[in-house]
Write a protein that holds these residues in place. Structure first.
Motif, PDB file in Angstrom:
ATOM      1  N   ALA A   1       0.835  -1.208   0.000  1.00 23.98           N
ATOM      2  CA  ALA A   1       0.000   0.000   0.000  1.00 23.98           C
ATOM      3  C   ALA A   1       0.867   1.255   0.000  1.00 23.98           C
ATOM      4  O   ALA A   1       0.613   2.204  -0.756  1.00 23.98           O
ATOM      5  N   ARG A   2       1.899   1.255   0.819  1.00 25.86           N
ATOM      6  CA  ARG A   2       2.785   2.425   0.866  1.00 25.86           C
ATOM      7  C   ARG A   2       3.490   2.617  -0.476  1.00 25.86           C
ATOM      8  O   ARG A   2       3.664   3.752  -0.946  1.00 25.86           O
TER       9      ARG A   2
ATOM     10  N   LEU B   1       0.926   4.101  -2.875  1.00 29.31           N
ATOM     11  CA  LEU B   1       0.684   5.522  -2.559  1.00 29.31           C
ATOM     12  C   LEU B   1       1.856   6.391  -3.023  1.00 29.31           C
ATOM     13  O   LEU B   1       1.664   7.474  -3.601  1.00 29.31           O
TER      14      LEU B   1
ATOM     15  N   TRP C   1      -1.561   9.012   2.454  1.00 33.07           N
ATOM     16  CA  TRP C   1      -2.648   8.120   2.906  1.00 33.07           C
ATOM     17  C   TRP C   1      -3.875   8.934   3.334  1.00 33.07           C
ATOM     18  O   TRP C   1      -5.007   8.539   3.121  1.00 33.07           O
ATOM     19  N   ARG C   2      -3.654  10.127   3.902  1.00 30.95           N
ATOM     20  CA  ARG C   2      -4.780  10.942   4.357  1.00 30.95           C
ATOM     21  C   ARG C   2      -5.632  11.449   3.197  1.00 30.95           C
ATOM     22  O   ARG C   2      -6.774  11.862   3.394  1.00 30.95           O
TER      23      ARG C   2
ATOM     24  N   VAL D   1      -6.663   9.598   0.819  1.00 30.62           N
ATOM     25  CA  VAL D   1      -7.462   8.471   0.329  1.00 30.62           C
ATOM     26  C   VAL D   1      -8.814   8.469   1.043  1.00 30.62           C
ATOM     27  O   VAL D   1      -8.872   8.424   2.268  1.00 30.62           O
TER      28      VAL D   1
ATOM     29  N   ILE E   1     -10.876   2.714   1.419  1.00 30.97           N
ATOM     30  CA  ILE E   1      -9.944   1.584   1.309  1.00 30.97           C
ATOM     31  C   ILE E   1     -10.738   0.305   1.132  1.00 30.97           C
ATOM     32  O   ILE E   1     -11.751   0.097   1.806  1.00 30.97           O
TER      33      ILE E   1
ATOM     34  N   LEU F   1      -2.185   1.335   8.637  1.00 28.44           N
ATOM     35  CA  LEU F   1      -1.700   2.548   7.973  1.00 28.44           C
ATOM     36  C   LEU F   1      -1.952   3.780   8.841  1.00 28.44           C
ATOM     37  O   LEU F   1      -1.380   4.846   8.603  1.00 28.44           O
TER      38      LEU F   1
ATOM     39  N   LEU G   1      -7.896   3.154  -2.213  1.00 27.56           N
ATOM     40  CA  LEU G   1      -6.733   2.275  -2.078  1.00 27.56           C
ATOM     41  C   LEU G   1      -7.232   0.825  -2.017  1.00 27.56           C
ATOM     42  O   LEU G   1      -8.085   0.493  -1.196  1.00 27.56           O
TER      43      LEU G   1
END
Ligand SMILES: [Zn+2]
Lengths: 141, 396
Positions: B30-31, B34, B41-42, B44, B47, B70, B107
């Motif tokens: 995921a990282r 991104l 991440w904020r 998104v 999920i 996350l 995500l």
């Protein structure tokens, strides 16, 4: 373990399926809830015996010990068994099963005739678990 | 086309037997996705997690598990389970949210830590579970079914063991070029032939392993992608998640028998073929438009079957297509440029997502040494236990 999937002895041993009274669809393993034909409004499901003879659709074997819940004795060396998928002409269905012990892939070919016989899945001190097996016709082992 | 969503980011954790938990693999993927998307991440809004099942329930309910790992930030959450098609269903759920205007950026994450050896059902006596039954009554493992398909192909179409081995040779050559693949060694036909038989006629090197791994995608609306400077992003144009049509007359995992065709004439088209057809129809294109395909090569023989089911060639002509080199790099339609499951192994909830990662990199021209020239259109094909179709069409 599986109730009502087969019945009888010797030459009378058969797999048991069910048939819908409305559309004549056949089910194995047996369907006792409701008919799974999407074009059928639903009829009664009656038990029927399946054909005892069919033709090999395909076959393979299991050279490695399968995991649980298959029951084997880990103390004994692994004896591969053969699996046969068999096409039953009248029911137009393919049913998978183990071959009788001693039959190997070398004994089989697609299209060859096989018949249903009872066999022992495994047994312990208290219970013998019966199952179905496929045997090439003309073999009496 | 108005139905498109953009692939802003793709990421993976390398596959292998790492001995860690699936959350770690998913978070790493995921990282990476991104970072590839250039998003925090904020940013998104939603999920979607593809579930792994260990011990009889969807372990840790993936969407929320990944969101927590996350860092909780309030995103909409979805978890999906569709066995091997879980990843495609996760993509489908994300796409639907974007097209419905419920989220701009989603995500999608799938990851697993697979057990060694054969997959097996959850414990306990559970005769109402078809997957439990095939093991208990028949000892029918997954390779049993792969062996049946392979023998059937040999009898009906004349495929040979050498044909099957050549699929492994081809895929291992691509996997050797893929830094995320578990197996990065080229394999020769003689090595396949020398490996132990698992389920006649298939050998160890004909059958995919079980692996740990993770894959993730960042999907967004096309407008959002444009706003972030991605003028021509890779786009997902179709996601096929179809079920079979009764009667399904090809013996399928985990079933002990097919449907009977006694009452209803079966469709001319098999389930696997219908998965691809639905994807083509939704995308408005056909097999002739493809630049590449990622297919579900659980076994070498099954890859040949997919050639036919995808319409890359006629029925029974899969081995011929392979022998002509059409599915190798430089051929008309390269298949499994990632190296396929032959090189990755199975990490069930991740693999359909990993297939889309490969399409993304190929369509962007970022696939490094395994890059296919002029890649414009790609399809993935997969099939989840219990009747889950899975195909994704991506375009550039
Ligand atoms: Zn009916």
């Amino acid at each position: 373990m599986v109730t009502g999937w087969f019945a009888g002895d010797g030459d009378d041993f058969t797999l048991l399926g069910t048939r819908c009274s409305a559309c004549a669809a056949v089910f194995f393993p047996r369907e006792d809830g409701c008919c799974r034909n999407p074009g059928c409004a639903g009829g009664d499901l009656a038990e029927i015996p399946l054909s005892r003879r069919g033709r090999v659709w395909s076959y393979t074997d299991s050279r490695y010990r399968p995991p649980s819940p298959y029951v084997t004795d880990p103390e004994l060396p692994w004896e591969p068994y053969t699996l046969i998928a068999v096409e039953l002409a009248a029911e137009r269905i393919v049913v998978l099963g183990q071959a009788v012990p001693g039959v190997t892939v070398a004994d089989l070919s697609v299209g060859a005739e096989v018949e249903l016989v009872p066999g022992v899945l495994h047994e312990d001190g208290e219970t013998v678990w019966t199952t179905w097996r496929w045997r090439p016709t003309g073999v009496t082992a | 086309m108005t139905g498109d969503v953009a692939v802003l980011g793709a990421g993976m954790h390398p596959w292998g037997k790492w001995g860690r938990g699936f959350v770690e693999y998913g978070v790493a993927a995921a990282r990476a996705a991104l970072a590839d998307a250039g998003l925090g991440w904020r940013e998104v809004g939603s999920i979607v997690g593809a579930d792994t099942v260990r011990g009889g329930y969807p372990g840790h309910v993936a969407g929320a598990t990944f969101a927590k790992a996350l860092g909780w930030q309030g995103a909409r959450v979805t978890s999906v389970y569709a066995a091997c098609a879980s990843g495609a269903q996760a993509v489908a759920a994300a796409r639907a949210q974007i097209l419905a205007g419920l989220a701009e950026v989603v995500l999608v994450v799938g990851a697993d830590a697979a057990p060694k050896g054969f997959f097996r059902p959850a414990g306990g006596d559970r005769p109402d579970d078809p997957d439990w039954l095939r093991f208990r009554v028949l000892g029918a493992t997954n390779p049993t079914y792969f062996g049946l398909y392979a023998r059937r192909r040999m009898a009906v179409h004349g495929d040979t063991l050498e044909d099957f081995a050549q699929v492994k040779v081809k895929n291992s050559a691509m996997g050797a070029l893929n830094p995320y693949a578990r197996y990065r060694k080229r394999v020769g036909a003689e090595e396949v032939a020398a490996s132990a038989v698992v389920a006649d006629p298939l050998r160890l090197l004909d059958i995919c392993a079980t692996s740990d791994g993770g894959a993730a995608l960042v999907l967004s609306s096309v407008e959002f992608a444009r706003g972030r400077g991605a003028a021509e992003p890779v786009r997902i144009r179709a996601v096929s998640t179809v079920t079979p049509t009764y009667p399904n007359t090809v013996l399928d995992l985990p079933d002990i028998a097919t449907d009977s065709a006694a009452a209803v004439e079966p469709a001319a088209e098999t389930f696997r073929a219908s998965i691809a057809r639905a994807a083509y129809e939704e995308a408005g294109l056909g097999p002739e438009d493809l630049s590449l395909a990622e297919v579900y090569d659980l076994s070498t023989a099954l890859e040949l079957q997919w050639y036919e089911d995808l319409g890359l060639c006629g029925e029974g002509e899969g081995a011929k297509l392979l022998r002509e080199g059409a599915t190798a790099p430089g051929g008309r339609i390269p298949v499994n440029t990632s190296g396929g499951l032959a090189s990755f192994g199975e990490a069930v909830p991740a693999q359909a997502i990993a297939q889309v990662c490969e399409l993304t990199w190929q369509l962007r021209g970022e696939a490094g040494d395994r890059q296919i020239e002029h890649a414009r259109v790609g399809i993935t094909a997969n099939q989840g236990l219990f009747g889950h179709g899975s195909a994704v069409v991506a375009v550039r």
